[in-house]
Design a protein around this motif. Structure first.
Motif, mmCIF file in Angstrom:
data_model
loop_
_atom_site.group_PDB
_atom_site.id
_atom_site.type_symbol
_atom_site.label_atom_id
_atom_site.label_comp_id
_atom_site.label_asym_id
_atom_site.label_seq_id
_atom_site.Cartn_x
_atom_site.Cartn_y
_atom_site.Cartn_z
ATOM 1 N N SER A 1 1.151 6.140 -12.647
ATOM 2 C CA SER A 1 0.265 5.280 -11.864
ATOM 3 C C SER A 1 -0.881 4.819 -12.769
ATOM 4 C CB SER A 1 -0.277 6.040 -10.658
ATOM 5 O OG SER A 1 -1.038 5.176 -9.838
ATOM 6 N N HIS A 2 -1.687 3.883 -12.266
ATOM 7 C CA HIS A 2 -2.758 3.277 -13.065
ATOM 8 C C HIS A 2 -2.182 2.631 -14.325
ATOM 9 C CE1 HIS A 2 -6.489 5.338 -11.091
ATOM 10 N NE2 HIS A 2 -5.675 4.743 -10.232
ATOM 11 N N THR A 3 -0.991 2.089 -14.207
ATOM 12 C CA THR A 3 -0.328 1.318 -15.258
ATOM 13 C C THR A 3 0.641 0.393 -14.531
ATOM 14 O OG1 THR A 3 1.603 1.475 -16.739
ATOM 15 C CG2 THR A 3 1.003 3.473 -15.554
ATOM 16 N N ASN A 4 1.009 -0.724 -15.171
ATOM 17 C CA ASN A 4 1.944 -1.593 -14.456
ATOM 18 C C ASN A 4 3.370 -1.043 -14.483
ATOM 19 O OD1 ASN A 4 2.625 -2.249 -17.020
ATOM 20 N ND2 ASN A 4 2.467 -4.470 -16.765
ATOM 21 N N LEU A 5 3.562 0.127 -15.098
ATOM 22 C CA LEU A 5 4.859 0.805 -15.008
ATOM 23 C C LEU A 5 5.019 1.554 -13.682
ATOM 24 C CD1 LEU A 5 5.037 2.293 -18.614
ATOM 25 C CD2 LEU A 5 6.240 0.282 -17.731
ATOM 26 N N GLU A 6 3.904 1.655 -12.936
ATOM 27 C CA GLU A 6 3.931 2.328 -11.627
ATOM 28 C C GLU A 6 5.021 1.712 -10.741
ATOM 29 O OE1 GLU A 6 0.072 2.750 -9.393
ATOM 30 O OE2 GLU A 6 0.979 1.103 -8.280
ATOM 31 N N ASP A 7 5.819 2.568 -10.119
ATOM 32 C CA ASP A 7 6.898 2.041 -9.278
ATOM 33 C C ASP A 7 7.365 3.091 -8.268
ATOM 34 O OD1 ASP A 7 8.580 0.057 -8.397
ATOM 35 O OD2 ASP A 7 9.949 0.127 -10.101
ATOM 36 N N THR A 8 7.965 2.617 -7.189
ATOM 37 C CA THR A 8 8.590 3.468 -6.176
ATOM 38 C C THR A 8 9.803 2.702 -5.679
ATOM 39 O OG1 THR A 8 6.508 4.513 -5.482
ATOM 40 C CG2 THR A 8 8.285 4.477 -3.860
ATOM 41 N N LYS A 9 10.909 3.420 -5.418
ATOM 42 C CA LYS A 9 12.110 2.748 -4.903
ATOM 43 C C LYS A 9 11.785 2.030 -3.594
ATOM 44 C CE LYS A 9 15.399 6.104 -6.672
ATOM 45 N NZ LYS A 9 15.848 7.455 -6.331
ATOM 46 N N GLU A 10 12.347 0.839 -3.416
ATOM 47 C CA GLU A 10 12.041 0.073 -2.201
ATOM 48 C C GLU A 10 12.480 0.819 -0.942
ATOM 49 O OE1 GLU A 10 13.068 -4.076 -2.332
ATOM 50 O OE2 GLU A 10 12.035 -4.331 -4.277
ATOM 51 N N GLU A 11 13.604 1.532 -1.028
ATOM 52 C CA GLU A 11 14.054 2.274 0.168
ATOM 53 C C GLU A 11 13.027 3.357 0.516
ATOM 54 O OE1 GLU A 11 17.414 3.861 -2.591
ATOM 55 O OE2 GLU A 11 17.375 5.205 -0.855
ATOM 56 N N HIS A 12 12.369 3.915 -0.487
ATOM 57 C CA HIS A 12 11.340 4.927 -0.223
ATOM 58 C C HIS A 12 10.075 4.296 0.360
ATOM 59 C CE1 HIS A 12 13.238 8.030 -3.214
ATOM 60 N NE2 HIS A 12 13.959 7.824 -2.120
ATOM 61 N N LEU A 13 9.753 3.095 -0.108
ATOM 62 C CA LEU A 13 8.597 2.395 0.472
ATOM 63 C C LEU A 13 8.853 2.137 1.955
ATOM 64 C CD1 LEU A 13 7.810 -0.191 -2.369
ATOM 65 C CD2 LEU A 13 6.533 1.896 -1.818
ATOM 66 N N GLU A 14 10.073 1.730 2.267
ATOM 67 C CA GLU A 14 10.399 1.448 3.670
ATOM 68 C C GLU A 14 10.327 2.724 4.507
ATOM 69 O OE1 GLU A 14 14.108 -0.737 3.887
ATOM 70 O OE2 GLU A 14 13.444 -2.064 2.254
ATOM 71 N N MET A 15 10.825 3.824 3.951
ATOM 72 C CA MET A 15 10.729 5.115 4.656
ATOM 73 C C MET A 15 9.267 5.489 4.881
ATOM 74 S SD MET A 15 13.424 7.550 2.739
ATOM 75 C CE MET A 15 15.100 7.729 3.285
ATOM 76 N N ALA A 16 8.442 5.180 3.908
ATOM 77 C CA ALA A 16 7.016 5.530 4.002
ATOM 78 C C ALA A 16 6.361 4.773 5.151
ATOM 79 C CB ALA A 16 6.306 5.219 2.683
ATOM 80 N N VAL A 17 6.732 3.499 5.307
ATOM 81 C CA VAL A 17 6.180 2.714 6.416
ATOM 82 C C VAL A 17 6.630 3.313 7.747
ATOM 83 C CG1 VAL A 17 6.083 0.435 7.505
ATOM 84 C CG2 VAL A 17 6.135 0.614 5.006
ATOM 85 N N ARG A 18 7.902 3.710 7.791
ATOM 86 C CA ARG A 18 8.416 4.316 9.026
ATOM 87 C C ARG A 18 7.715 5.631 9.340
ATOM 88 N NH1 ARG A 18 13.759 3.815 7.133
ATOM 89 N NH2 ARG A 18 14.094 1.573 7.184
ATOM 90 N N ALA A 19 7.493 6.426 8.299
ATOM 91 C CA ALA A 19 6.842 7.726 8.512
ATOM 92 C C ALA A 19 5.394 7.525 8.979
ATOM 93 C CB ALA A 19 6.888 8.550 7.229
ATOM 94 N N LEU A 20 4.706 6.553 8.393
ATOM 95 C CA LEU A 20 3.320 6.295 8.808
ATOM 96 C C LEU A 20 3.279 5.825 10.258
ATOM 97 C CD1 LEU A 20 0.307 6.150 7.913
ATOM 98 C CD2 LEU A 20 0.712 3.743 7.325
#
Ligand SMILES: [Zn+2]
Length: 414
Positions: free
Chosen positions: A381-400
């Motif tokens: 993180s704090h670099t433009n190499l920061e990344d998360t799988k899109e399926e995990h981002l979607e799960m995160a929205v669902r969990a929130l």
């Protein structure tokens, strides 16, 4: 309770990309707080919010609030920060805000909620320009002392109070933002983990137990500088011996307590190849979620240093640079977050946060607080190499979203 009500996690991913295109360049995200790009990012948010039945306002500390009025004044807060470090990643902070936006849409689509729901974009979480992190949230929680930051300047010499004024903020009035917390009954924040733990466990999501306490000390060892050729090994008073032995000792102390200890800097004098070190100064950072364990790690390190000083026939002196107490999150909300994650991805994990977050400030103000972490690829993180799988981002929205629903229910019952 289902997707039928309109939660669209894919929309969050699309909006993250939209924001990246609007406020980033080849170097990464460029949303440093109190710059034109940051202002543009907030306009982007306001445009999105304009489609919802919410009231948008800024408080005295520059935090931007969107309020969906419920049947009761009591409110649940969902928070994040749209500012980034220079050349930052595409997720740190803005994921929280955009996921919160999607949850807000979902709740609004179901009619007037039983309690008020508020989305807050904290001002200058990163402290990238003036070196003071958590500006907006600490002003709001009440822990910021304006006099401590009055003389801060950026690299161009611009003073913080002047830059704040350009953004409509009076440094001497920032603590008036505290009244925003008046009816707050719970605070939720989703964030990327920014570390490798969840990825190593193969888990998309985790519950944050709290932010760790930190003890930061300078340790000065004094021996006798002497000629590297003429001084027999048995007669040396080598200050670097203290550093070497203590460094290895604190690594073991950290392992025993399941915490972290880091020696990040060593300076030796005279610092030449032909002299035994007469004076060595090391910086030690210790972190743990439990206050007692942290105090224990510190006292074990001090005891080790005294033993080492005797062995090496050198002196040792400690001085504290900085400390912060651990900030545990709310036990009932930890349980609800755990359930929400299990609903979405089957398996949860509980972990402390090494970095501080706005959530820690809200917790310090006495509001029941919880955070969710979503896996960070390679822990970067704090670099433009920061990344998360899109399926995990979607799960995160669902969990929130689930966590918000459960928290509202919890507040209704409580
Ligand atoms: Zn962040």
């Amino acid at each position: 309770m289902s997707q039928a009500n309109g939660l669209q996690p894919k929309r969050t991913v699309a909006e993250l990309k939209e924001l990246r295109a609007l406020t980033g360049n080849e170097g990464g995200s460029q949303r440093v707080a109190f710059t034109d790009t940051w202002v543009k990012a907030r306009e982007f948010m306001r445009l999105k919010l304009a489609e919802l039945p919410v009231h948008v306002s800024a408080d005295e500390a520059g935090n931007q609030w969107a309020t969906l009025r419920g049947r009761s004044e009591r409110s649940i807060l969902i928070g994040g920060h749209i500012d980034s470090v220079p050349n930052g990643g595409w997720l740190d902070g803005c994921l929280n805000v955009l996921a919160g936006l999607e949850v807000l849409r979902h709740i609004a689509s179901q009619g007037t909620p039983p309690i008020t729901v508020r989305l807050v974009d904290w001002a200058d979480e990163e402290g990238a320009r003036f070196g003071r992190s958590l500006f907006g949230s600490s002003a709001c929680s009440g822990t910021l002392n304006p006099d401590d930051v009055r003389n801060l300047a950026d690299q161009q010499g611009n003073k913080l109070p002047d830059v704040l004024r350009q953004h409509g903020i009076d440094l001497d009035r920032v603590k008036a933002s505290h009244k925003q917390l008046e009816n707050a009954a719970a605070y939720l924040e989703l964030h990327i983990e920014q570390g490798p733990v969840l990825e190593n466990m193969g888990l998309p999501l985790g519950v944050v137990l709290g932010t760790v306490g930190v003890e930061r000390h300078q340790i000065r060892w004094t021996g006798q500088s002497a000629h590297a050729g003429s001084t027999p090994m048995s007669q040396r008073r080598d200050a670097l011996g203290g550093v070497s032995k203590l460094h290895l000792a604190v690594r073991e102390i950290a392992k025993r307590h399941n915490g972290v200890c880091t020696v990040g800097s060593v300076v030796t004098k005279p610092g030449i190849v032909t002299a035994v070190v007469g004076e060595a100064t090391m910086l030690l950072d210790q972190r743990l979620l439990e206050a007692q364990g942290l105090a224990q790690m510190l006292s074990e390190a001090k005891q080790a240093s005294e033993r080492i000083a005797r062995e090496e026939n050198i002196g040792v002196e400690w001085s504290r640079i900085w400390q912060i107490e651990p900030i545990p999150f709310h036990p009932a909300l930890i349980e609800l977050a755990d359930e929400s994650i299990r609903d979405v991805s089957g398996k949860s994990h509980r972990l402390p946060s090494g970095p501080l977050h706005d959530a820690a400030e809200v917790a310090r103000a006495g509001i029941p607080t919880i955070m969710l972490f979503v896996q960070s690829l390679r822990g970067l993180s704090h670099t433009n190499l920061e990344d998360t799988k899109e399926e995990h981002l979607e799960m995160a929205v669902r969990a929130l979203d689930r966590l918000a629903a459960k928290t509202i229910q919890w507040l209704m019952n409580g």
